[in-house]
Design an enzyme around this catalytic site. Structure first.
Site, PDB file in Angstrom:
ATOM      1  N   HIS B  74      49.802 -23.806   9.657  1.00  0.00           N
ATOM      2  CA  HIS B  74      49.744 -22.239   9.233  1.00  0.00           C
ATOM      3  C   HIS B  74      48.762 -21.375  10.676  1.00  0.00           C
ATOM      4  N   TRP B 139      44.219 -26.694  11.859  1.00  0.00           N
ATOM      5  CA  TRP B 139      44.247 -26.295  13.892  1.00  0.00           C
ATOM      6  C   TRP B 139      43.688 -26.981  14.808  1.00  0.00           C
ATOM      7  N   SER B 167      54.044 -24.272  28.894  1.00  0.00           N
ATOM      8  CA  SER B 167      54.768 -22.526  29.258  1.00  0.00           C
ATOM      9  C   SER B 167      53.979 -21.832  29.169  1.00  0.00           C
ATOM     10  N   SER B 168      52.741 -21.734  28.561  1.00  0.00           N
ATOM     11  CA  SER B 168      51.591 -20.785  29.023  1.00  0.00           C
ATOM     12  C   SER B 168      51.081 -20.788  30.383  1.00  0.00           C
ATOM     13  N   HIS B 300      29.320 -22.142  19.205  1.00  0.00           N
ATOM     14  CA  HIS B 300      29.393 -21.467  18.330  1.00  0.00           C
ATOM     15  C   HIS B 300      29.997 -22.115  17.043  1.00  0.00           C
ATOM     16  N   THR B 326      32.004  -5.285  24.474  1.00  0.00           N
ATOM     17  CA  THR B 326      32.911  -5.186  23.160  1.00  0.00           C
ATOM     18  C   THR B 326      32.210  -3.601  22.626  1.00  0.00           C
ATOM     19  N   LYS B 329      33.738  -0.793  24.724  1.00  0.00           N
ATOM     20  CA  LYS B 329      35.068  -0.388  24.630  1.00  0.00           C
ATOM     21  C   LYS B 329      34.656   0.008  23.239  1.00  0.00           C
ATOM     22  N   ARG B 448      35.622 -23.463   2.940  1.00  0.00           N
ATOM     23  CA  ARG B 448      37.707 -23.160   3.692  1.00  0.00           C
ATOM     24  C   ARG B 448      38.304 -24.656   3.100  1.00  0.00           C
TER      25      ARG B 448
HETATM   26  C1  HEA Z   1      47.022 -14.703  14.250  1.00  0.00           C
HETATM   27  C2  HEA Z   1      46.240 -15.905  13.866  1.00  0.00           C
HETATM   28  C3  HEA Z   1      47.087 -15.144  11.963  1.00  0.00           C
HETATM   29  C4  HEA Z   1      47.361 -14.708  11.430  1.00  0.00           C
HETATM   30  C5  HEA Z   1      48.045 -13.877  11.497  1.00  0.00           C
HETATM   31  C6  HEA Z   1      47.563 -15.121   9.833  1.00  0.00           C
HETATM   32  C7  HEA Z   1      47.942 -14.455   8.855  1.00  0.00           C
HETATM   33  C8  HEA Z   1      47.275 -14.822   7.290  1.00  0.00           C
HETATM   34  N1  HEA Z   1      46.788 -15.900   6.687  1.00  0.00           N
HETATM   35 FE1  HEA Z   1      46.090 -17.179   8.227  1.00  0.00          FE
HETATM   36  N2  HEA Z   1      45.004 -18.175   9.801  1.00  0.00           N
HETATM   37  C9  HEA Z   1      44.750 -18.569  10.471  1.00  0.00           C
HETATM   38  C10 HEA Z   1      45.630 -17.452  11.160  1.00  0.00           C
HETATM   39  C11 HEA Z   1      46.401 -16.314  11.241  1.00  0.00           C
HETATM   40  N3  HEA Z   1      46.363 -16.256   9.636  1.00  0.00           N
HETATM   41  C12 HEA Z   1      44.158 -19.284  11.069  1.00  0.00           C
HETATM   42  C13 HEA Z   1      43.926 -19.942  13.012  1.00  0.00           C
HETATM   43  C14 HEA Z   1      43.497 -20.545  10.091  1.00  0.00           C
HETATM   44  C15 HEA Z   1      43.014 -21.506  10.052  1.00  0.00           C
HETATM   45  C16 HEA Z   1      43.541 -22.647  10.184  1.00  0.00           C
HETATM   46  C17 HEA Z   1      42.851 -23.941   9.745  1.00  0.00           C
HETATM   47  O1  HEA Z   1      41.728 -23.906   8.875  1.00  0.00           O
HETATM   48  O2  HEA Z   1      43.310 -25.081  10.277  1.00  0.00           O
HETATM   49  C18 HEA Z   1      43.851 -19.986   9.100  1.00  0.00           C
HETATM   50  C19 HEA Z   1      43.848 -19.701   7.809  1.00  0.00           C
HETATM   51  C20 HEA Z   1      44.284 -19.369   6.946  1.00  0.00           C
HETATM   52  C21 HEA Z   1      44.097 -19.494   5.355  1.00  0.00           C
HETATM   53  C22 HEA Z   1      42.988 -20.452   5.022  1.00  0.00           C
HETATM   54  C23 HEA Z   1      43.566 -21.776   4.855  1.00  0.00           C
HETATM   55  C24 HEA Z   1      42.351 -22.362   4.004  1.00  0.00           C
HETATM   56  O3  HEA Z   1      41.146 -22.984   4.283  1.00  0.00           O
HETATM   57  O4  HEA Z   1      42.568 -23.854   3.475  1.00  0.00           O
HETATM   58  C25 HEA Z   1      44.205 -18.655   4.143  1.00  0.00           C
HETATM   59  C26 HEA Z   1      43.966 -18.484   3.018  1.00  0.00           C
HETATM   60  O5  HEA Z   1      44.651 -17.431   2.145  1.00  0.00           O
HETATM   61  C27 HEA Z   1      45.086 -17.389   4.923  1.00  0.00           C
HETATM   62  C28 HEA Z   1      45.483 -17.079   4.845  1.00  0.00           C
HETATM   63  C29 HEA Z   1      46.690 -15.975   5.868  1.00  0.00           C
HETATM   64  C30 HEA Z   1      47.889 -14.798   5.269  1.00  0.00           C
HETATM   65  C31 HEA Z   1      47.897 -14.042   3.451  1.00  0.00           C
HETATM   66  C32 HEA Z   1      48.958 -13.953   6.019  1.00  0.00           C
HETATM   67  C33 HEA Z   1      49.009 -13.167   6.038  1.00  0.00           C
HETATM   68  O6  HEA Z   1      48.546 -11.817   7.131  1.00  0.00           O
HETATM   69  C34 HEA Z   1      51.177 -13.620   6.717  1.00  0.00           C
HETATM   70  C35 HEA Z   1      51.769 -12.138   5.995  1.00  0.00           C
HETATM   71  C36 HEA Z   1      53.083 -12.522   6.839  1.00  0.00           C
HETATM   72  C37 HEA Z   1      53.760 -13.634   5.814  1.00  0.00           C
HETATM   73  C38 HEA Z   1      53.859 -13.429   4.980  1.00  0.00           C
HETATM   74  C39 HEA Z   1      55.274 -13.301   6.712  1.00  0.00           C
HETATM   75  C40 HEA Z   1      56.461 -12.076   6.662  1.00  0.00           C
HETATM   76  C41 HEA Z   1      56.991 -12.246   4.865  1.00  0.00           C
HETATM   77  C42 HEA Z   1      57.900 -13.422   4.308  1.00  0.00           C
HETATM   78  C43 HEA Z   1      57.877 -14.289   5.699  1.00  0.00           C
HETATM   79  C44 HEA Z   1      58.699 -13.273   3.431  1.00  0.00           C
HETATM   80  C45 HEA Z   1      57.755 -14.024   2.808  1.00  0.00           C
HETATM   81  C46 HEA Z   1      57.177 -13.590   1.892  1.00  0.00           C
HETATM   82  C47 HEA Z   1      56.418 -12.950   0.146  1.00  0.00           C
HETATM   83  C48 HEA Z   1      56.969 -14.741  -0.243  1.00  0.00           C
HETATM   84  C49 HEA Z   1      55.461 -11.621  -0.204  1.00  0.00           C
HETATM   85  N4  HEA Z   1      45.172 -18.144   6.596  1.00  0.00           N
HETATM   86  C1  HEA Z   2      41.172 -12.694  17.829  1.00  0.00           C
HETATM   87  C2  HEA Z   2      40.405 -13.487  17.955  1.00  0.00           C
HETATM   88  C3  HEA Z   2      37.919 -13.672  17.905  1.00  0.00           C
HETATM   89  C4  HEA Z   2      38.234 -12.177  18.328  1.00  0.00           C
HETATM   90  C5  HEA Z   2      37.840 -10.952  19.285  1.00  0.00           C
HETATM   91  C6  HEA Z   2      36.445 -13.088  17.743  1.00  0.00           C
HETATM   92  C7  HEA Z   2      35.445 -12.063  18.340  1.00  0.00           C
HETATM   93  C8  HEA Z   2      34.118 -12.692  17.733  1.00  0.00           C
HETATM   94  N1  HEA Z   2      33.422 -13.837  17.061  1.00  0.00           N
HETATM   95 FE1  HEA Z   2      35.364 -15.039  16.343  1.00  0.00          FE
HETATM   96  N2  HEA Z   2      36.632 -16.831  15.401  1.00  0.00           N
HETATM   97  C9  HEA Z   2      38.082 -16.509  15.817  1.00  0.00           C
HETATM   98  C10 HEA Z   2      38.685 -15.356  16.268  1.00  0.00           C
HETATM   99  C11 HEA Z   2      37.568 -14.335  17.141  1.00  0.00           C
HETATM  100  N3  HEA Z   2      36.358 -13.722  17.077  1.00  0.00           N
HETATM  101  C12 HEA Z   2      38.508 -17.099  14.617  1.00  0.00           C
HETATM  102  C13 HEA Z   2      40.605 -18.041  15.161  1.00  0.00           C
HETATM  103  C14 HEA Z   2      37.539 -18.408  14.345  1.00  0.00           C
HETATM  104  C15 HEA Z   2      37.136 -19.373  13.333  1.00  0.00           C
HETATM  105  C16 HEA Z   2      38.353 -20.811  13.686  1.00  0.00           C
HETATM  106  C17 HEA Z   2      38.661 -22.270  13.325  1.00  0.00           C
HETATM  107  O1  HEA Z   2      37.407 -22.433  12.772  1.00  0.00           O
HETATM  108  O2  HEA Z   2      38.928 -22.066  12.696  1.00  0.00           O
HETATM  109  C18 HEA Z   2      36.066 -17.616  14.850  1.00  0.00           C
HETATM  110  C19 HEA Z   2      35.116 -18.021  14.565  1.00  0.00           C
HETATM  111  C20 HEA Z   2      34.042 -17.312  14.855  1.00  0.00           C
HETATM  112  C21 HEA Z   2      32.221 -18.490  14.839  1.00  0.00           C
HETATM  113  C22 HEA Z   2      32.540 -20.131  13.969  1.00  0.00           C
HETATM  114  C23 HEA Z   2      31.582 -19.548  12.686  1.00  0.00           C
HETATM  115  C24 HEA Z   2      31.910 -20.786  12.457  1.00  0.00           C
HETATM  116  O3  HEA Z   2      32.683 -21.451  12.565  1.00  0.00           O
HETATM  117  O4  HEA Z   2      30.621 -21.160  11.871  1.00  0.00           O
HETATM  118  C25 HEA Z   2      31.358 -17.467  15.422  1.00  0.00           C
HETATM  119  C26 HEA Z   2      30.094 -17.496  15.609  1.00  0.00           C
HETATM  120  O5  HEA Z   2      29.619 -16.701  16.513  1.00  0.00           O
HETATM  121  C27 HEA Z   2      31.800 -16.000  16.048  1.00  0.00           C
HETATM  122  C28 HEA Z   2      31.721 -15.125  16.307  1.00  0.00           C
HETATM  123  C29 HEA Z   2      32.556 -14.333  16.919  1.00  0.00           C
HETATM  124  C30 HEA Z   2      31.829 -13.247  17.812  1.00  0.00           C
HETATM  125  C31 HEA Z   2      30.080 -12.803  18.160  1.00  0.00           C
HETATM  126  C32 HEA Z   2      33.020 -12.262  18.330  1.00  0.00           C
HETATM  127  C33 HEA Z   2      32.562 -11.057  19.353  1.00  0.00           C
HETATM  128  O6  HEA Z   2      33.397 -11.633  20.271  1.00  0.00           O
HETATM  129  C34 HEA Z   2      32.483  -9.794  18.275  1.00  0.00           C
HETATM  130  C35 HEA Z   2      31.639  -9.039  19.196  1.00  0.00           C
HETATM  131  C36 HEA Z   2      32.492  -7.544  18.357  1.00  0.00           C
HETATM  132  C37 HEA Z   2      31.613  -6.743  17.576  1.00  0.00           C
HETATM  133  C38 HEA Z   2      30.054  -7.092  17.917  1.00  0.00           C
HETATM  134  C39 HEA Z   2      31.779  -5.365  17.137  1.00  0.00           C
HETATM  135  C40 HEA Z   2      32.028  -4.235  18.227  1.00  0.00           C
HETATM  136  C41 HEA Z   2      30.854  -3.971  18.314  1.00  0.00           C
HETATM  137  C42 HEA Z   2      29.824  -3.035  18.485  1.00  0.00           C
HETATM  138  C43 HEA Z   2      30.346  -1.622  17.559  1.00  0.00           C
HETATM  139  C44 HEA Z   2      28.412  -2.411  19.264  1.00  0.00           C
HETATM  140  C45 HEA Z   2      27.294  -2.454  19.021  1.00  0.00           C
HETATM  141  C46 HEA Z   2      26.821  -3.297  18.081  1.00  0.00           C
HETATM  142  C47 HEA Z   2      26.522  -4.718  18.148  1.00  0.00           C
HETATM  143  C48 HEA Z   2      24.788  -4.749  18.745  1.00  0.00           C
HETATM  144  C49 HEA Z   2      25.896  -5.484  16.774  1.00  0.00           C
HETATM  145  N4  HEA Z   2      33.494 -16.177  15.907  1.00  0.00           N
HETATM  146 CU   LIG Z   3      34.463 -18.467  19.034  1.00  0.00          CU
END
Ligand code: HEA
Ligand code: HEA
Ligand SMILES: [Cu+2]
Ligand code: CUA
Lengths: 375, 523, 294
Positions: B74, B139, B167-168, B300, B326, B329, B448
């Protein structure tokens, strides 16, 4: 399939019925029972509230605009697109807020890193999927595995109160003492986490991480492994019993004596039936996770022991696998983990149960000889 | 073929060869978008399996090992198969139109970049059917769970990542070359639409970090098959080394998934507020600042692995700093809406929701950045809540906003606004229902990546699953809306949105197969 | 900004051929590794791999042939030329980042992991697990020699590696001479310098090959001999692969020169080859310093 469906339905019924009983809407972090966990809780709440306030302000402006400056209300668009003063302001103010957050965070972090001057050192080792605790300098250690039954997990019986959060041998530590944890792992990375202490540290195979805690309030505290460590990552809970220091000392003495008695069992004269009976318990605690309750394993990753020609054919090899493990696989070296009695028991058990019926056995003394011959 | 060099003013080729051999950015863009949506459905279906298993405590539907495969696949599919290709698809369609270029700079390579993706995901998905099962180590595939203890299919996973990376990187090179070299005369850098800017910087991030990912999976491959000891202490390596290299890629990667969405929203909000974007220059600088900072914050994700205190502090401070650009923005978007004259068609609805919900996700990100507190948050559902708030209403809503905004340009028809608004509101409710309770679960202590949980987490999990099903089903409505719009509907004018600005609105709707063969002049 | 119209190529079959080739080739390699690690037959995997590779070779000839034909037909404008330059430049940057990952691993092991394992610094208590292990770099004792038998000794940088450094630096110079000669349209000189460059490259490769044999046979410096061997062979190995690739490119360029391709003011293919060659050279300098000397 039919059976499974019925079981699932039964499970559903059980869980729905018990739902009101387990209604629990906890939605915030625990303040915990240590000084550090309290500080972290306060830090968490402070930052949360700061974010809420900023959010309320930003969203208020936004919703006001959405409400008032919509075309349907006849709003005419303004044409401004810059304002240096505002822009500087909303860069500088957040920086100041962040500095305000960083200061207490830094001081808490420094405290968490201070593992010096401990009263007691405990080595924690993560295994797939259980923990080992060694009291450093006391020559005493033991394994701690989850004690929830698979029947509960597969919804065949009702789930107990501490479902998934109970173990056979809890870690026992004295109240009011600074306990230092040395953490490592035997196979993959695990993470030892007890929320009430705010201690979470990854256990890295081959390296030692340190953490510490001081708990003043006796009680039972529960946690879980917090790093994905394979199939049964969900099933390696942690239970810590904090007891008054006197009680702790008594407990430790009693445990050491029991361990000594256990060692004497090696030279006892064991019969096949006795070994199989004991082996069954060892197998259930140590081996089912991988090789399955019925010894069918999960090939090709976890080999079946039921009808395993290689194993049944060569007793020495079988013993060798258990004592030394298979390097580079999940099969661990049980030589240093299990007592000679338990090794003999589990080997004998696997040869004479799980559908196998080899009729031969290994005695604890033979295991000892085998180990000695290796050195 | 060479002699007819200027002779490309004809329509598309017929049949399947149009798609297989195409060098046309619009065709390639469409293929990227369709591919991405297919992956979203597959990845989403896996999320549904996860949510169904977590509906109640106990093991009901899948075995733990399969659950881990679902979580892993996923995450991988959503990140590499759904979000990234969707943005590349948007870039393909829109960048040439927005900068006034006839096509992407390197059209044949562009085709290759696309077609490698189905190949990579075919390989990745085929692992589900291999003995021992698909990758089951998350992942983030931490060593040694993914090396010494990984299933045999890990090797195929590694090569799939390699193909994906090729590809990317090629896609990103193409984007940079297009933006830097193909702008119409008069379009200076500081006149470029923000979507173009954000993609320029995203492309730079991609080229900088995808090779690092390729490097780290190569090290895994060597550890698995050739006896090296990068991630094994017994030979002087360190499992944590894996995490450092992975997150050096991984953190910029999360901004790769959000910056283009920032760009999209920065196009749409001014259009529907009928007012120029507030602080164009500071928007550009903010994106640059985010990109630079993103290289300095990777640890982090590793606050609990035992990094020395000094490193811990450095990474905490650097991470917190990202809130500043951020924030700039977010404030600019709000200031753009302020005293505008707003209407709320589907693109605007998704954009407004983006600003609100992304900010919430940003706030939880900031909380995670506080190292001592992260000891309590790390690897709990609080993190899952954080990243779904920035990814679903962030990246995914950004993509939806873009699709609705530009769909008339692509198809020549207006989409069904009533259905689109339904899609929005159902998504909005479902998504919050699914992911907001995860904050509570995480704070209450639910780790998780577990298929089964203690009883005190039952209620919120059930709510979350219901929300997830609702959100998932709603996405089928989106499919319906797009197909309906592609097949017919009210004719769209060249510029369907009153307040929209930019070169893309100066060509007909649907955009002719070849546009800007001679570049337009920009005043 | 140029105002000519930009050459957009016709439909092309090469990308899809390349995709199919790459997929089959990669599937082949992966099966090869999995099967041989599991001790199973690798025949099918070899066949798959070979088929995929052949398709890739076919594709390379076809695709580049196509580009060369278009270029010679004068279809490319100066704007097109710039696209190629950006493309090549960023491609080389991506290669730099690929090597950076391995250099990063080297620094990390050296500065952090090894000292910790040896009982120094923040995680010094780690030494409890590896009693008797002492931190040193280069790593001539591994924490667990039974699994990772350490090298007996290391390669002296001031012998063959130094010689190789001189070879590569010289080859970079000769490549530049060739380029200048081309700009002066002195085609005989171009040929001479290009051949010299290739010759130097080949000698480099032979020396490197000899060194590998020596390391494996005499020094027990292998991929399995701990993190020093791992980083040593991965860095020099990937560098070697790049040298081979660069040499092939230079050979192709030389053949094209002999066929009369490239003019004094339009020869990006030639330049790209030179850029690539310089990049390979710079990586080697980094290697020489950080892997061999320090
Ligand atoms: C862009 C990235 C992205 C997006 C869009 C989503 C979308 C969703 N994610 Fe995802 N998620 C991740 C990125 C993302 N996730 C990542 C990086 C992890 C961490 C993995 C890891 O731990 O290694 C994660 C992990 C993660 C977990 C934790 C799993 C775990 O720790 O064991 C869960 C649990 O609820 C979850 C739920 C969902 C759900 C409900 C959606 C929904 O928004 C999805 C909705 C879309 C659909 C459902 C598809 C369309 C519909 C159909 C195909 C028809 C069939 C529908 C039905 C039968 C109802 N995600
Ligand atoms: C689109 C993807 C996306 C984006 C944009 C961000 C944005 C940010 N992320 Fe996130 N992050 C993920 C995707 C993303 N992250 C994913 C996928 C993971 C989990 C990976 C995994 O383990 O599987 C993760 C995990 C993750 C962790 C690790 C947590 C853990 O595993 O213990 C941390 C810790 O610092 C973090 C921090 C942040 C911060 C500080 C930002 C900042 O960029 C956010 C900045 C924005 C704001 C703060 C809001 C707007 C600001 C204001 C309105 C200004 C005023 C605010 C203040 C002065 C407070 N992220
Ligand atoms: Cu990060
Ligand atoms: Cu041990 Cu998770």
């Amino acid at each position: 399939m039919g059976v499974q469906v019925r079981q699932a339905m039964a499970g559903l019924a059980i869980s729905l019925l018990s739902a009101p009983a387990m209604a629990d809407w906890t939605m915030n972090m625990t303040p915990g029972v240590t000084a550090v966990s309290n500080e972290i809780f306060n830090l968490h709440m402070t930052i949360l509230w700061i974010c809420v306030v900023i959010g309320v302000i930003v969203f208020a402006v936004m919703f006001w605009s959405i409400f008032a400056h919509r075309k349907s209300r006849g709003a005419k668009p303004a044409n401004f697109h810059e304002n240096t003063t505002v822009e500087i302001l909303w860069t500088v103010v957040p920086i100041l807020i962040l500095v305000g957050m960083a200061i207490p965070a830094t001081s808490t972090l420094v405290k968490m890193y201070d593992t010096e001057a401990s009263d007691l050192d405990i080595m924690i080792t993560g295994y797939q999927w259980r923990w080992r605790y060694d009291y450093i300098g006391e020559d005493y250690g033991f394994f701690s595995s989850m004690s929830t039954s698979w029947d509960e997990i597969y919804n065949r019986t009702e789930k107990g109160e501490n479902y998934l959060l109970e173990v056979d041998n809890p870690l026992v530590i004295p109240a009011g003492k600074k306990v230092r944890f040395l953490m490592t792992a035997n196979d993959v990375i695990h993470s030892w986490w007890v929320p009430a202490f705010a201690v979470k540290k990854d256990t890295i195979p081959g390296f030692i991480n340190e953490a510490w805690t001081r708990v003043d309030k006796p009680g039972i505290y529960r946690g879980q492994c917090a790093e994905l460590c394979g199939k049964d990552h969900a099933f390696m809970p942690i239970v810590v019993k904090v007891v008054p220091p006197d009680e702790y000392n008594d407990w430790l003495e009693a445990q050491k004596e029991a361990a000594a008695r256990e060692r004497e069992l090696t030279s006892k004269d064991w019969s096949l039936a006795e070994l199989v009976e004991r082996g069954q318990r060892v197998y259930a605690a140590q081996c089912v996770a991988c090789h399955g309750a019925e010894g069918r394993g999960n090939p090709p990753i976890f080999p079946a022991l039921r009808g395993n020609e290689r194993m049944l054919g060569d007793l020495q090899w079988h013993l060798g696998v258990l004592v030394n493990g298979v390097r580079g696989t999940a099969m661990q070296a049980y030589g240093d983990q299990l007592s000679e009695v338990d090794l003999a028991a589990v080997v004998t058990f696997t040869r004479n149960a799980l559908g196998n019926n080899q009729g031969d056995m290994v005695t604890p003394l033979e295991v000892r000889d085998f180990k000695n011959a290796q050195q | 073929m060479g002699s007819h060099a200027q002779d490309h003013h004809h329509g598309p080729a017929k049949g399947i060869s149009r798609w297989l051999f195409t060098t046309n950015h619009k065709d390639i863009g469409s293929m990227y978008l369709i591919f991405s949506f297919a992956m979203f459905l597959i990845g989403g279906a896996m999320a549904m399996v996860i949510r169904a298993e977590l509906f109640q405590p106990g093991l009901q539907i899948v075995e733990p090992n399969f659950f881990n495969q679902m979580t892993t696949m996923h995450g991988l599919i959503m990140v590499f198969g759904a979000v990234m290709p969707a943005f590349v698809g948007l870039a393909n369609w829109m960048l040439p139109l927005m900068v006034g270029a006839p096509d992407m700079a390197l059209p044949r390579m562009n085709n290759w970049s696309f077609w490698l993706l189905p190949a990579a995901f075919l390989m990745l998905l085929s692992t589900l059917f291999m003995p021992g099962g698909a990758p089951n180590f998350g992942w983030t595939f931490y060593a040694p769970l993914s090396t010494t203890y990984g299933p045999p299919s890990t090797t195929f996973f590694i090569f799939a990542v390699h193909i994906m990376g090729v590809s990317s990187i090629m896609g990103a090179i193409n984007v940079i070359a297009t933006i830097l070299n193909m702008r119409a005369p008069g379009m200076t850098l500081m006149k470029m639409p923000l979507f173009v800017w954000t993609w320029l910087i995203t492309a730079f991030l991609l080229i900088a970090v995808m090779p690092v990912l390729a490097g780290v999976v190569t090290m895994m491959l060597m550890d698995i098959h050739f006896g090296t000891s990068f991630f094994d202490a017994a030979g002087g390596g360190d499992p944590v080394l894996f995490q450092h290299i992975f997150w050096f890629f991984g953190h910029p990667e999360v901004y790769i998934m959000i910056l283009p969405a920032f760009g999209v929203v920065s196009q749409i909000i001014p259009a529907f507020a009928r007012k120029p974007l507030f602080g164009y220059a500071s928007m550009v600088y903010a994106v640059g600042a985010i990109a630079i900072l993103s290289f300095l914050v990777w640890a982090h994700h590793m606050f609990t692995v035992g990094i020395p205190l000094f490193g811990q502090l450095f990474f905490m401070y650097a991470t917190m700093l990202i809130a500043v650009p951020t924030g700039v923005k977010v404030f600019n978007w709000v200031a753009t809406m302020f005293r505008g004259s707003m209407t709320f068609e589907a693109p605007m609805l998704f954009s407004v929701a983006f600003v609100i919900l992304f900010t919430i996700g940003g706030f939880s990100g900031l909380m995670l950045a506080i190292a001592p507190a992260d000891f309590q948050y790390h690897d709990t559902y609080f993190v899952v809540a954080h990243f779904h708030y920035v990814l679903v209403p962030g990246a995914i809503f950004g993509i939806y906003a873009a699709v609705y905004y530009w769909l008339p340009k692509w198809t020549g028809h207006m989409y069904d606004e009533v259905l689109a608004k339904t899609h929005f509101w159902m998504s909005f409710v479902g998504m919050n229902l699914a992911f907001f309770p995860m904050h509570f679960l995480g704070l209450a202590g639910m780790p998780r990546r577990i298929p089964d949980y203690a009883l005190q987490f039952s209620n919120f999990n059930m709510i979350s699953s219901i929300g997830a099903f609702m959100f998932g089903l709603t996405q089928l409505l989106f499919l319906f809306i797009v197909v309906k719009c592609a097949l017919g509907g009210p004719k769209a004018p060249a510029k369907p949105w009153e307040g929209a600005e930019g070169l893309e609105w100066e060509v007909d709707s649907p955009a002719p197969y070849h546009t800007f063969s001679t570049p337009p002049e920009i005043k | 900004m140029a105002n000519q119209s930009y050459y957009v190529p016709e439909q092309s079959k090469w990308p899809i051929v390349a995709t199919v080739g790459m997929f089959i080739m990669m599937y082949g390699i992966a099966s090869l590794m999995v099967n041989s690690s599991a001790g199973e037959s690798t025949r099918g995997a070899w066949i798959t791999f070979t088929v995929g590779s052949l398709i890739m070779v076919y594709m390379l000839f076809g695709w580049f042939g196509n580009v060369i034909k278009e270029s010679r037909a004068g279809l490319y404008s100066s704007q097109m030329d710039r696209s190629f330059r950006w493309g090549m430049g960023w491609f080389i940057f991506s290669e730099v980042m690929f090597f950076a990952a391995f250099f990063g691993a080297l620094f990390y092991a050296r500065v952090f992991a090894i000292p910790w394992l040896g009982g120094e610094g923040d995680k010094g208590s780690t030494n409890m697990l590896w009693e008797g292990f002492q931190a040193a770099w280069p790593l001539i004792h591994t924490p667990d020699p039974s699994v990772y038998p350490p090298p007996k000794s290391l390669i002296n940088p001031w012998t063959l590696p130094l010689f190789n450094t001189i070879l590569l630096v010289t080859s970079s110079v000769t490549a530049t001479f060739a380029h200048h000669a081309l700009k002066r349209n002195d085609r005989d000189k171009v040929k001479t310098w290009l051949i010299a460059t290739i010759a130097l490259a080949l000698v480099f490769l032979c020396v490197q090959g000899y060194e590998y044999v020596h390391a494996y046979r005499d020094l027990n410096l292998t991929l399995q001999s701990g993190i020093y061997g791992s980083t040593f062979f991965m860095l020099t190995g990937f560098h070697g692969v790049h040298v081979i690739l660069g040499t092939i490119i230079l050979v192709v360029i030389t053949l094209r020169i002999f066929k009369g391709h490239f003019s004094a003011d339009n020869h990006f293919g030639f330049e790209a080859a030179c850029w690539y060659w310089h990049f390979v050279d710079v990586v080697w300098l980094g290697l020489f310093i950080f892997v061999y000397v320090i």
